[in-house]
Design a protein around this motif. Structure first.
Motif, PDB file in Angstrom:
ATOM      1  N   MET A 114       0.815  -1.186   0.000  1.00 42.62           N
ATOM      2  CA  MET A 114       0.000   0.000   0.000  1.00 42.62           C
ATOM      3  C   MET A 114       0.867   1.262   0.000  1.00 42.62           C
ATOM      4  N   LYS A 115       1.968   1.261   0.763  1.00 43.41           N
ATOM      5  CA  LYS A 115       2.824   2.431   0.828  1.00 43.41           C
ATOM      6  C   LYS A 115       3.460   2.704  -0.532  1.00 43.41           C
ATOM      7  N   LYS A 116       3.821   1.651  -1.247  1.00 48.31           N
ATOM      8  CA  LYS A 116       4.432   1.822  -2.557  1.00 48.31           C
ATOM      9  C   LYS A 116       3.419   2.371  -3.551  1.00 48.31           C
ATOM     10  N   ASN A 117       2.173   1.935  -3.458  1.00 43.18           N
ATOM     11  CA  ASN A 117       1.133   2.444  -4.346  1.00 43.18           C
ATOM     12  C   ASN A 117       0.917   3.928  -4.090  1.00 43.18           C
ATOM     13  N   LYS A 118       0.947   4.323  -2.848  1.00 45.88           N
ATOM     14  CA  LYS A 118       0.790   5.727  -2.477  1.00 45.88           C
ATOM     15  C   LYS A 118       1.941   6.536  -3.065  1.00 45.88           C
ATOM     16  N   PHE A 119       3.149   5.958  -3.043  1.00 44.54           N
ATOM     17  CA  PHE A 119       4.315   6.623  -3.616  1.00 44.54           C
ATOM     18  C   PHE A 119       4.124   6.841  -5.113  1.00 44.54           C
ATOM     19  N   LEU A 120       3.633   5.845  -5.824  1.00 43.19           N
ATOM     20  CA  LEU A 120       3.398   5.985  -7.257  1.00 43.19           C
ATOM     21  C   LEU A 120       2.355   7.065  -7.529  1.00 43.19           C
ATOM     22  N   GLN A 121       1.310   7.112  -6.735  1.00 40.12           N
ATOM     23  CA  GLN A 121       0.285   8.131  -6.912  1.00 40.12           C
ATOM     24  C   GLN A 121       0.881   9.522  -6.698  1.00 40.12           C
ATOM     25  N   MET A 122       1.681   9.676  -5.676  1.00 40.53           N
ATOM     26  CA  MET A 122       2.288  10.969  -5.392  1.00 40.53           C
ATOM     27  C   MET A 122       3.267  11.362  -6.499  1.00 40.53           C
ATOM     28  N   LEU A 123       3.993  10.387  -7.032  1.00 38.23           N
ATOM     29  CA  LEU A 123       4.922  10.652  -8.118  1.00 38.23           C
ATOM     30  C   LEU A 123       4.173  11.113  -9.361  1.00 38.23           C
ATOM     31  N   MET A 124       3.059  10.478  -9.663  1.00 37.82           N
ATOM     32  CA  MET A 124       2.253  10.877 -10.812  1.00 37.82           C
ATOM     33  C   MET A 124       1.725  12.291 -10.628  1.00 37.82           C
ATOM     34  N   ILE A 125       1.240  12.603  -9.454  1.00 41.28           N
ATOM     35  CA  ILE A 125       0.724  13.947  -9.176  1.00 41.28           C
ATOM     36  C   ILE A 125       1.847  14.969  -9.320  1.00 41.28           C
ATOM     37  N   ALA A 126       3.026  14.637  -8.815  1.00 43.61           N
ATOM     38  CA  ALA A 126       4.157  15.553  -8.918  1.00 43.61           C
ATOM     39  C   ALA A 126       4.528  15.810 -10.376  1.00 43.61           C
ATOM     40  N   PHE A 127       4.509  14.772 -11.202  1.00 44.38           N
ATOM     41  CA  PHE A 127       4.788  14.940 -12.631  1.00 44.38           C
ATOM     42  C   PHE A 127       3.786  15.880 -13.275  1.00 44.38           C
ATOM     43  N   ILE A 128       2.520  15.657 -12.996  1.00 40.82           N
ATOM     44  CA  ILE A 128       1.477  16.468 -13.615  1.00 40.82           C
ATOM     45  C   ILE A 128       1.580  17.919 -13.171  1.00 40.82           C
ATOM     46  N   ILE A 129       1.692  18.146 -11.881  1.00 36.63           N
ATOM     47  CA  ILE A 129       1.773  19.515 -11.361  1.00 36.63           C
ATOM     48  C   ILE A 129       3.046  20.198 -11.852  1.00 36.63           C
ATOM     49  N   GLY A 130       4.151  19.481 -11.793  1.00 34.34           N
ATOM     50  CA  GLY A 130       5.409  20.064 -12.251  1.00 34.34           C
ATOM     51  C   GLY A 130       5.382  20.424 -13.725  1.00 34.34           C
ATOM     52  N   SER A 131       4.796  19.570 -14.523  1.00 37.20           N
ATOM     53  CA  SER A 131       4.695  19.836 -15.950  1.00 37.20           C
ATOM     54  C   SER A 131       3.816  21.047 -16.223  1.00 37.20           C
ATOM     55  N   MET A 132       2.683  21.084 -15.569  1.00 38.62           N
ATOM     56  CA  MET A 132       1.762  22.198 -15.773  1.00 38.62           C
ATOM     57  C   MET A 132       2.394  23.513 -15.318  1.00 38.62           C
ATOM     58  N   ALA A 133       2.997  23.508 -14.166  1.00 38.10           N
ATOM     59  CA  ALA A 133       3.577  24.732 -13.626  1.00 38.10           C
ATOM     60  C   ALA A 133       4.762  25.211 -14.457  1.00 38.10           C
ATOM     61  N   THR A 134       5.557  24.285 -14.942  1.00 36.93           N
ATOM     62  CA  THR A 134       6.759  24.646 -15.677  1.00 36.93           C
ATOM     63  C   THR A 134       6.465  25.119 -17.099  1.00 36.93           C
ATOM     64  N   ALA A 167      13.800  15.794 -17.628  1.00 29.68           N
ATOM     65  CA  ALA A 167      14.384  14.587 -18.209  1.00 29.68           C
ATOM     66  C   ALA A 167      14.850  13.622 -17.119  1.00 29.68           C
ATOM     67  N   ALA A 168      15.420  14.157 -16.059  1.00 32.95           N
ATOM     68  CA  ALA A 168      15.876  13.318 -14.945  1.00 32.95           C
ATOM     69  C   ALA A 168      14.703  12.633 -14.263  1.00 32.95           C
ATOM     70  N   LYS A 169      13.589  13.348 -14.105  1.00 31.53           N
ATOM     71  CA  LYS A 169      12.401  12.758 -13.472  1.00 31.53           C
ATOM     72  C   LYS A 169      11.779  11.695 -14.371  1.00 31.53           C
ATOM     73  N   ILE A 170      11.803  11.912 -15.663  1.00 26.77           N
ATOM     74  CA  ILE A 170      11.304  10.893 -16.600  1.00 26.77           C
ATOM     75  C   ILE A 170      12.135   9.632 -16.455  1.00 26.77           C
ATOM     76  N   GLN A 171      13.456   9.787 -16.432  1.00 22.85           N
ATOM     77  CA  GLN A 171      14.343   8.629 -16.288  1.00 22.85           C
ATOM     78  C   GLN A 171      14.118   7.925 -14.959  1.00 22.85           C
ATOM     79  N   GLU A 172      13.924   8.700 -13.906  1.00 17.89           N
ATOM     80  CA  GLU A 172      13.673   8.127 -12.577  1.00 17.89           C
ATOM     81  C   GLU A 172      12.397   7.281 -12.582  1.00 17.89           C
ATOM     82  N   ALA A 173      11.367   7.777 -13.221  1.00 18.75           N
ATOM     83  CA  ALA A 173      10.100   7.035 -13.286  1.00 18.75           C
ATOM     84  C   ALA A 173      10.241   5.789 -14.149  1.00 18.75           C
ATOM     85  N   GLU A 174      10.970   5.897 -15.257  1.00 22.86           N
ATOM     86  CA  GLU A 174      11.189   4.719 -16.107  1.00 22.86           C
ATOM     87  C   GLU A 174      12.003   3.660 -15.359  1.00 22.86           C
TER      88      GLU A 174
END
Length: 86
Positions: free
Chosen positions: A1-21, A41-48
């Motif tokens: 469950m904790k790992k799933n929460k991490f993935l959700q937070m990572l996805m939200i961070a990508f979306i917010i960061g992309s929109m804001a930037t 690019a570093a965050k994309i690589q981290e997620a991959e």
């Protein structure tokens, strides 16, 4: 469950960061804007890497089935922003 929460937070961070930037700009500014996409690019690589080095399943230490596909969808969307020259 904790790992799933991490993935959700990572996805939200990508979306917010992309929109804001990439969407925050002034309508009356005609100057060319140069954006440094190094951090994105570093965050994309981290997620991959996260997808590549994790396992889905129901056992302890595994991510919920479908979580990698959800993260890959976000990565694909972020790559569209990353590859957009504008």
């Amino acid at each position: 469950m904790k790992k799933n929460k991490f993935l959700q937070m990572l996805m939200i961070a990508f979306i917010i960061g992309s929109m804001a930037t990439f969407m925050a700009c002034s309508d009356d500014d005609d100057d060319e804007i140069i954006v440094d996409k190094t951090e994105l690019a570093a965050k994309i690589q981290e997620a991959e890497d996260l997808i590549e080095n994790t396992t889905e399943g129901t056992a302890d230490g595994q991510y919920r089935p479908g979580s990698q596909a959800a993260l890959q969808e976000v990565i694909d969307l972020v790559k569209i922003v990353y590859e957009n020259p504008d």
